[in-house]
Design a protein around this motif. Structure first.
Motif, mmCIF file in Angstrom:
data_model
loop_
_atom_site.group_PDB
_atom_site.id
_atom_site.type_symbol
_atom_site.label_atom_id
_atom_site.label_comp_id
_atom_site.label_asym_id
_atom_site.label_seq_id
_atom_site.Cartn_x
_atom_site.Cartn_y
_atom_site.Cartn_z
ATOM 1 N N VAL A 152 88.341 -42.102 2.560
ATOM 2 C CA VAL A 152 88.491 -40.723 3.040
ATOM 3 C C VAL A 152 87.123 -40.212 3.471
ATOM 4 C CG1 VAL A 152 90.527 -40.245 1.642
ATOM 5 C CG2 VAL A 152 88.263 -39.821 0.694
ATOM 6 N N HIS A 153 87.099 -39.019 4.084
ATOM 7 C CA HIS A 153 85.859 -38.491 4.650
ATOM 8 C C HIS A 153 84.704 -38.447 3.647
ATOM 9 C CE1 HIS A 153 88.647 -36.699 7.767
ATOM 10 N NE2 HIS A 153 87.765 -37.376 8.496
ATOM 11 N N THR A 154 84.976 -38.013 2.418
ATOM 12 C CA THR A 154 83.886 -37.922 1.430
ATOM 13 C C THR A 154 83.315 -39.295 1.107
ATOM 14 O OG1 THR A 154 85.543 -37.924 -0.346
ATOM 15 C CG2 THR A 154 84.677 -35.773 0.351
ATOM 16 N N ASP A 155 84.197 -40.324 1.013
ATOM 17 C CA ASP A 155 83.721 -41.686 0.746
ATOM 18 C C ASP A 155 82.902 -42.221 1.923
ATOM 19 O OD1 ASP A 155 85.092 -41.647 -1.678
ATOM 20 O OD2 ASP A 155 86.883 -42.637 -0.832
ATOM 21 N N ILE A 156 83.344 -41.898 3.135
ATOM 22 C CA ILE A 156 82.619 -42.353 4.336
ATOM 23 C C ILE A 156 81.234 -41.718 4.365
ATOM 24 C CG2 ILE A 156 82.578 -42.285 6.871
ATOM 25 C CD1 ILE A 156 85.699 -42.370 6.730
ATOM 26 N N ALA A 157 81.177 -40.414 4.090
ATOM 27 C CA ALA A 157 79.887 -39.712 4.094
ATOM 28 C C ALA A 157 78.947 -40.336 3.073
ATOM 29 C CB ALA A 157 80.093 -38.221 3.797
ATOM 30 N N GLU A 158 79.471 -40.635 1.894
ATOM 31 C CA GLU A 158 78.641 -41.235 0.847
ATOM 32 C C GLU A 158 78.203 -42.656 1.245
ATOM 33 O OE1 GLU A 158 79.391 -42.664 -3.678
ATOM 34 O OE2 GLU A 158 80.141 -40.659 -3.180
ATOM 35 N N ALA A 159 79.121 -43.450 1.797
ATOM 36 C CA ALA A 159 78.800 -44.833 2.171
ATOM 37 C C ALA A 159 77.770 -44.888 3.287
ATOM 38 C CB ALA A 159 80.065 -45.571 2.596
ATOM 39 N N LEU A 160 77.828 -43.932 4.205
ATOM 40 C CA LEU A 160 76.900 -43.930 5.339
ATOM 41 C C LEU A 160 75.683 -43.035 5.093
ATOM 42 C CD1 LEU A 160 79.445 -43.886 8.321
ATOM 43 C CD2 LEU A 160 78.238 -45.839 7.330
ATOM 44 N N ASN A 161 75.638 -42.460 3.885
ATOM 45 C CA ASN A 161 74.512 -41.585 3.512
ATOM 46 C C ASN A 161 74.316 -40.473 4.545
ATOM 47 O OD1 ASN A 161 72.528 -40.769 1.748
ATOM 48 N ND2 ASN A 161 70.944 -42.063 2.682
ATOM 49 N N ALA A 162 75.435 -39.780 4.838
ATOM 50 C CA ALA A 162 75.426 -38.712 5.837
ATOM 51 C C ALA A 162 76.127 -37.487 5.263
ATOM 52 C CB ALA A 162 76.150 -39.189 7.091
ATOM 53 N N PRO A 163 75.835 -36.293 5.792
ATOM 54 C CA PRO A 163 76.540 -35.088 5.348
ATOM 55 C C PRO A 163 78.037 -35.206 5.651
ATOM 56 C CG PRO A 163 74.632 -34.506 6.700
ATOM 57 C CD PRO A 163 74.789 -35.981 6.763
ATOM 58 N N LEU A 164 78.861 -34.523 4.853
ATOM 59 C CA LEU A 164 80.308 -34.602 5.005
ATOM 60 C C LEU A 164 80.749 -34.176 6.403
ATOM 61 C CD1 LEU A 164 83.107 -35.112 3.800
ATOM 62 C CD2 LEU A 164 83.081 -32.772 2.926
ATOM 63 N N GLY A 165 80.196 -33.103 6.940
ATOM 64 C CA GLY A 165 80.560 -32.607 8.281
ATOM 65 C C GLY A 165 80.246 -33.639 9.356
ATOM 66 N N THR A 166 79.133 -34.333 9.198
ATOM 67 C CA THR A 166 78.735 -35.357 10.183
ATOM 68 C C THR A 166 79.710 -36.529 10.137
ATOM 69 O OG1 THR A 166 76.419 -34.709 9.929
ATOM 70 C CG2 THR A 166 76.851 -36.870 10.901
ATOM 71 N N ALA A 167 80.079 -36.955 8.945
ATOM 72 C CA ALA A 167 81.029 -38.061 8.799
ATOM 73 C C ALA A 167 82.376 -37.689 9.422
ATOM 74 C CB ALA A 167 81.197 -38.423 7.333
ATOM 75 N N LYS A 168 82.826 -36.437 9.175
ATOM 76 C CA LYS A 168 84.079 -35.987 9.773
ATOM 77 C C LYS A 168 83.988 -35.994 11.299
ATOM 78 C CE LYS A 168 85.828 -32.977 6.103
ATOM 79 N NZ LYS A 168 86.196 -31.600 5.743
ATOM 80 N N ALA A 169 82.867 -35.571 11.827
ATOM 81 C CA ALA A 169 82.673 -35.535 13.281
ATOM 82 C C ALA A 169 82.684 -36.952 13.865
ATOM 83 C CB ALA A 169 81.363 -34.824 13.626
ATOM 84 N N TRP A 170 82.056 -37.882 13.186
ATOM 85 C CA TRP A 170 82.053 -39.275 13.670
ATOM 86 C C TRP A 170 83.482 -39.824 13.763
ATOM 87 C CZ3 TRP A 170 77.679 -41.102 9.907
ATOM 88 C CH2 TRP A 170 76.430 -40.751 10.423
#
Length: 189
Positions: A152-170
């Motif tokens: 999910v978005h929070t896991d992606i943000a953590e895995a890519l070491n990026a802010p949650l909003g940035t991961a959602k945008a990607w």
């Protein structure tokens, strides 16, 4: 043709004389076909054996020794041996062939394994790969984590070491760009 002519024809065949080979064939083929047929009891197989035997004659006529056998005896032995080999190979073939019952014949063909279907799938994959290559690295990674790892978005943000909003945008921009590219390429969803 008199039997006395056969040794002369064989010696000319040994020298690769095609005319002599044809005369030898015409003079002996009917009798030799009968030999093969008596062993095989099948006209088609007997003709195949006769053809193979005459190929042997063409290639080994130089090995014929008139002191050992008459030409006809030598030819009959070649045909006989070829026919016996054919019988043996036929038994082996039949023994290794499993008879299919009626149920075995009722198996439905798997359309996904048909050549045209495999080609179509391959072409779609090429189009998807091309569209994926148009995404930037962050978008590709985010989509891969979401779809292949179920993140999910929070896991992606953590895995890519990026802010949650940035991961959602990607993920969102990657999906939009991928969808547009695939539609343009004619790939249905």
């Amino acid at each position: 043709m008199p039997a006395e002519d056969l040794p002369q024809l064989l010696s000319r065949v040994a020298l690769r004389d095609r005319v002599a080979f044809e005369r030898l064939y015409r003079a002996t083929c009917a009798h030799l076909l009968g030999v093969a047929f008596r062993i095989l009891n099948n006209r088609d197989r007997a003709e195949e054996v006769l053809q193979e035997a005459f190929m042997n004659v063409w290639n080994s006529a130089g090995g014929y020794n008139p002191g050992v056998a008459t030409p006809m005896t030598w030819l009959i032995n070649i045909v006989r041996n070829k026919a016996i080999d054919a019988v043996r190979s036929g038994k082996t073939e039949r023994a290794s062939t499993v008879a299919l019952d009626d149920e075995g014949m009722d198996v439905a063909a798997d359309d996904s394994q048909q050549p045209q279907h495999l080609l179509d799938d391959s072409l779609v994959k090429v189009k998807i790969d091309r569209c994926m290559s148009e995404l930037n690295a962050s978008q590709r990674q985010a989509l891969a984590l979401a779809y292949y790892r179920g993140m999910v978005h929070t896991d992606i943000a953590e895995a890519l070491n990026a802010p949650l909003g940035t991961a959602k945008a990607w993920v969102r921009r990657g999906l939009d760009k991928l969808k547009s590219c695939l539609e343009a390429a004619g790939v249905a969803a």
